[in-house]
Design a protein around this motif. Sequence first.
Motif, mmCIF file in Angstrom:
data_model
loop_
_atom_site.group_PDB
_atom_site.id
_atom_site.type_symbol
_atom_site.label_atom_id
_atom_site.label_comp_id
_atom_site.label_asym_id
_atom_site.label_seq_id
_atom_site.Cartn_x
_atom_site.Cartn_y
_atom_site.Cartn_z
ATOM 1 N N LEU A 191 -28.692 1.310 24.655
ATOM 2 C CA LEU A 191 -29.891 1.027 25.374
ATOM 3 C C LEU A 191 -30.322 -0.303 25.562
ATOM 4 C CD1 LEU A 191 -31.933 2.906 27.346
ATOM 5 C CD2 LEU A 191 -33.262 3.072 25.400
ATOM 6 N N ARG A 192 -30.321 -0.751 24.494
ATOM 7 C CA ARG A 192 -30.703 -2.404 24.326
ATOM 8 C C ARG A 192 -29.592 -3.090 25.022
ATOM 9 N NH1 ARG A 192 -31.890 -0.901 18.609
ATOM 10 N NH2 ARG A 192 -34.188 -0.836 18.226
ATOM 11 N N ASP A 193 -28.350 -2.642 24.783
ATOM 12 C CA ASP A 193 -27.184 -3.446 25.589
ATOM 13 C C ASP A 193 -27.600 -3.345 27.086
ATOM 14 O OD1 ASP A 193 -26.406 -4.204 23.267
ATOM 15 O OD2 ASP A 193 -24.686 -2.914 23.065
ATOM 16 N N MET A 194 -27.914 -2.048 27.638
ATOM 17 C CA MET A 194 -27.981 -1.864 28.925
ATOM 18 C C MET A 194 -29.177 -2.772 29.424
ATOM 19 S SD MET A 194 -29.212 1.328 31.113
ATOM 20 C CE MET A 194 -29.793 1.472 32.655
ATOM 21 N N PHE A 195 -30.266 -2.813 28.855
ATOM 22 C CA PHE A 195 -31.572 -3.735 29.378
ATOM 23 C C PHE A 195 -31.055 -5.246 29.260
ATOM 24 C CE2 PHE A 195 -33.694 -0.244 29.591
ATOM 25 C CZ PHE A 195 -35.066 -0.549 30.333
ATOM 26 N N SER A 196 -30.119 -5.431 28.259
ATOM 27 C CA SER A 196 -29.618 -7.032 28.354
ATOM 28 C C SER A 196 -28.748 -7.323 29.447
ATOM 29 C CB SER A 196 -28.933 -7.195 26.893
ATOM 30 O OG SER A 196 -28.552 -8.546 26.676
ATOM 31 N N ALA A 197 -27.892 -6.347 29.815
ATOM 32 C CA ALA A 197 -27.157 -6.476 30.908
ATOM 33 C C ALA A 197 -27.827 -6.692 32.226
ATOM 34 C CB ALA A 197 -25.973 -5.325 31.070
ATOM 35 N N LEU A 198 -28.794 -5.933 32.117
ATOM 36 C CA LEU A 198 -29.800 -5.865 33.523
ATOM 37 C C LEU A 198 -30.249 -7.309 33.661
ATOM 38 C CD1 LEU A 198 -31.579 -2.316 33.161
ATOM 39 C CD2 LEU A 198 -30.005 -3.156 34.957
ATOM 40 N N LYS A 199 -30.882 -7.730 32.472
ATOM 41 C CA LYS A 199 -31.381 -9.103 32.476
ATOM 42 C C LYS A 199 -30.272 -10.344 33.011
ATOM 43 C CE LYS A 199 -34.586 -12.351 31.383
ATOM 44 N NZ LYS A 199 -35.763 -12.435 32.310
ATOM 45 N N LYS A 200 -29.104 -10.130 32.469
ATOM 46 C CA LYS A 200 -28.115 -11.000 32.877
ATOM 47 C C LYS A 200 -27.486 -11.039 34.277
ATOM 48 C CE LYS A 200 -25.767 -11.167 28.358
ATOM 49 N NZ LYS A 200 -24.608 -10.852 27.323
ATOM 50 N N ILE A 201 -27.699 -9.879 34.970
ATOM 51 C CA ILE A 201 -27.465 -9.867 36.389
ATOM 52 C C ILE A 201 -28.492 -10.149 37.241
ATOM 53 C CG2 ILE A 201 -25.769 -8.055 36.052
ATOM 54 C CD1 ILE A 201 -27.560 -6.194 37.331
ATOM 55 N N ALA A 202 -29.739 -10.134 36.694
ATOM 56 C CA ALA A 202 -30.748 -10.597 37.644
ATOM 57 C C ALA A 202 -31.904 -11.238 36.773
ATOM 58 C CB ALA A 202 -31.464 -9.473 38.400
ATOM 59 N N PRO A 203 -31.666 -12.336 36.050
ATOM 60 C CA PRO A 203 -32.353 -12.961 35.213
ATOM 61 C C PRO A 203 -33.993 -13.321 36.138
ATOM 62 C CG PRO A 203 -30.670 -14.534 35.938
ATOM 63 C CD PRO A 203 -30.253 -13.033 36.501
ATOM 64 N N ASP A 204 -33.730 -13.722 37.376
ATOM 65 C CA ASP A 204 -35.161 -13.869 37.845
ATOM 66 C C ASP A 204 -36.089 -12.877 38.497
ATOM 67 O OD1 ASP A 204 -34.602 -16.638 37.346
ATOM 68 O OD2 ASP A 204 -33.473 -16.730 39.473
ATOM 69 N N LYS A 205 -35.147 -11.650 38.455
ATOM 70 C CA LYS A 205 -35.860 -10.337 38.899
ATOM 71 C C LYS A 205 -36.360 -9.262 37.851
ATOM 72 C CE LYS A 205 -33.370 -10.388 43.357
ATOM 73 N NZ LYS A 205 -32.511 -9.477 44.176
ATOM 74 N N PHE A 206 -35.887 -9.735 36.492
ATOM 75 C CA PHE A 206 -36.090 -8.812 35.498
ATOM 76 C C PHE A 206 -36.607 -9.128 34.258
ATOM 77 C CE2 PHE A 206 -34.132 -5.590 32.279
ATOM 78 C CZ PHE A 206 -34.918 -4.725 32.668
ATOM 79 N N ASN A 207 -37.380 -8.761 33.758
ATOM 80 C CA ASN A 207 -38.389 -9.087 32.420
ATOM 81 C C ASN A 207 -38.592 -8.002 31.649
ATOM 82 O OD1 ASN A 207 -39.394 -11.042 30.867
ATOM 83 N ND2 ASN A 207 -41.473 -11.089 31.923
ATOM 84 N N TYR A 208 -38.134 -8.123 30.458
ATOM 85 C CA TYR A 208 -38.608 -6.947 29.464
ATOM 86 C C TYR A 208 -38.968 -7.349 28.226
ATOM 87 C CZ TYR A 208 -33.964 -7.261 27.360
ATOM 88 O OH TYR A 208 -32.895 -7.399 26.627
ATOM 89 N N SER A 209 -39.504 -6.185 27.357
ATOM 90 C CA SER A 209 -39.627 -6.140 26.169
ATOM 91 C C SER A 209 -39.698 -5.004 25.328
ATOM 92 C CB SER A 209 -40.745 -6.584 25.756
ATOM 93 O OG SER A 209 -42.135 -6.274 26.387
ATOM 94 N N ILE A 210 -39.471 -4.715 24.202
ATOM 95 C CA ILE A 210 -38.979 -3.442 23.580
ATOM 96 C C ILE A 210 -39.902 -3.168 22.346
ATOM 97 C CG2 ILE A 210 -37.312 -2.177 22.432
ATOM 98 C CD1 ILE A 210 -35.253 -3.680 23.817
ATOM 99 N N VAL A 211 -40.513 -1.766 22.583
ATOM 100 C CA VAL A 211 -41.351 -1.509 21.443
ATOM 101 C C VAL A 211 -40.692 -0.323 20.761
ATOM 102 C CG1 VAL A 211 -43.314 0.235 20.863
ATOM 103 C CG2 VAL A 211 -43.405 -1.861 22.627
ATOM 104 N N THR A 212 -40.476 -0.447 19.435
ATOM 105 C CA THR A 212 -39.499 0.438 18.671
ATOM 106 C C THR A 212 -40.303 1.422 17.785
ATOM 107 O OG1 THR A 212 -37.854 -0.959 18.765
ATOM 108 C CG2 THR A 212 -37.590 0.898 17.340
ATOM 109 N N SER A 213 -40.140 2.547 17.848
ATOM 110 C CA SER A 213 -40.835 3.720 16.718
ATOM 111 C C SER A 213 -42.220 3.598 16.515
ATOM 112 C CB SER A 213 -40.117 3.560 15.446
ATOM 113 O OG SER A 213 -38.555 3.902 15.576
ATOM 114 N N PRO A 214 -42.968 3.472 17.753
ATOM 115 C CA PRO A 214 -44.517 3.717 17.614
ATOM 116 C C PRO A 214 -45.054 4.920 17.030
ATOM 117 C CG PRO A 214 -43.785 4.026 19.694
ATOM 118 C CD PRO A 214 -42.612 3.825 19.053
ATOM 119 N N SER A 215 -46.143 4.737 16.526
ATOM 120 C CA SER A 215 -46.898 5.814 15.882
ATOM 121 C C SER A 215 -48.318 5.863 16.784
ATOM 122 C CB SER A 215 -47.190 5.705 14.569
ATOM 123 O OG SER A 215 -48.174 4.663 14.080
#
Length: 446
Positions: A191-215
Motif C-alpha cells: 500500500l505504501r509503495d502504491m502511494f509512492s508510485a502515485l506521487k512519482k507519476i503526478a508529483p504536482d497533483k498528489f500529496n499524502y501522509s500516512i497514519v499507522t495503527s491509531p488507537s
Amino acid sequence: MKYLEVKIVVAADKIVFKIENTAINSSNTIADVYDLNKLHMEIRVSRIFQKVMNIRSTIVKSPIEIFDKDDFATLGDMLSKLLLEQEMLRETFANTTKFVNDSAGIRCRIFLEFDKNVREMAELPWEYIRFEKQYLAATARSGFDVIRKINISSDLNNRELPVTGRLNVVLIIADPETPDRALPNSEKEYLRDMFSALKKIAPDKFNYSIVTSPSRKNLVDKLREATAKLQLNLEEPYLIHFYGHARPDGVALSPGMDNAAQADWINDAYFAELFDEMAKNELPAGFIFTACDSGKITQFAENRGVALHLLAHHQLHTVVAMQNEVVSHVAIEFMRVVYQSLFDGAELAEAISKGRTYLGIKHDFGAATGDRGSYSNNAFGSPVVFSSSYKPLRFVNPAEKTEELSRNMEAPPPTSARPQAASASSVSAPAGQWNNSPVNPQNGGL
C-alpha cells in the motif's frame, strides 16, 4: 463537463423526479403516486439477495460462485422496477438515459434520496440498479453516476468546495497489530509503495501522509500531525482514506497496548465522535473506506452505519465506502483506477463510477471462477457514494491525462491465512498473485 442531474426523491406514497439539464439550462419535475405495498415482493427479494450476497466467502468458503451474471441482472432489474414501476416515470427516465447515451460531453448524476419513513427502500443495494440492460452505476459507457443523497441540511445542498489542482490524502493504515486482526507487513508495504508510485507519476497533483495503527486515544493527534505534513493552503480540501477492518456497526482500531489479544472494535457512533475534537476547518472534505461492510446502512432513520453516520454527524461533503466484503486484489485495482481518475480531473463520484465499471467489465477475478463474463461478481456494486451536496467534489481540473499507474508493481510475498477474515479488508497484489488469503482473492468480491 456539462451535467444533467436527475434527483429522485422517494417517499412513502410517491416518487418525485426532478431533472435539471445544465447543458440546455432546463428543469423539469414529475411526481407520480405509487403503492409501495404492491412492490413488497420485489423489496423483500432484493433484501434477501443483499443479505446472502457474501455467503460464499463468509460461510461456504467455496471457490464456486453462488450468484452468476443472470442473478445480478435480475437484482438490477428489480431495483429498476421499484423506482420506475409507473409508466410516466419509466418513459421519462428512458428519454433521459437515451439523451445521455447519445450526447458527447454530458454526464448524468443520479441522486437517490429517501424519506426516513421508507427505510426498507433506502437500505437496498442501489448500486446494482439496471435499466434497459445497462448498470447505471457501472456502465461501460461511463456516462452515469449513482449517488446516495443524504438530506442533512438545506444549507449543504449546494455546497461547493474549491478546486485547488492538488489531491491531498491522509492514508490511515488501521492495523490493530493484534493476533486476531493484524495486517500482514507485505500488504502494508504494498500500500505504501502504491502511494509512492502515485506521487512519482503526478508529483504536482498528489500529496499524502500516512497514519499507522491509531488507537481511539491518539487517532486525532496522529491525524493532526499528518495533515500538518500536507502543508495545506487555507480552505484546501483533503481526503482521509481508511484502510483496515470494519463491519456494518463499527471499525477496528489498535487497542493501544502491547501484547493485546484482540483489536479494539468501536461502534459507528463512537468512531464519528472521535473526530469531535477537530475543528470544522480541520475535518476532511471526504472520507474513503477500504473496509468490509463500511458502506452498509444499519438504521437509516437514525443515520446509522459506519459511513452514513460519519457523513451525517460531521456534515462532510462525501463519504465513499463498501457495502460488501473487501478482497485484496480487487481493492487495490479499484483504488488504482479511482486515484488515476481523480488525477485526470474526474470528480469523486465519477472516479468511483469508473472504478466500479473497471470491476464490472475489466478486472480479472482469476481462473478459479471460470470465464463468467462481465458483471458476474458482486464487486462492481460494492462501492457506495454518500453525499450531503448536489455539487461535485473535484480536486484537479480536467487536463491532459497523467502517466498511467502501472498494474505490474512488484507483488508482495504471499501471506499466511488470517482468522475471521469475513469482515477483514486488505489491499494487495494484482489478481492471482496471492492465493493463501483466507478468502481466496481469485474468488472473492470487494
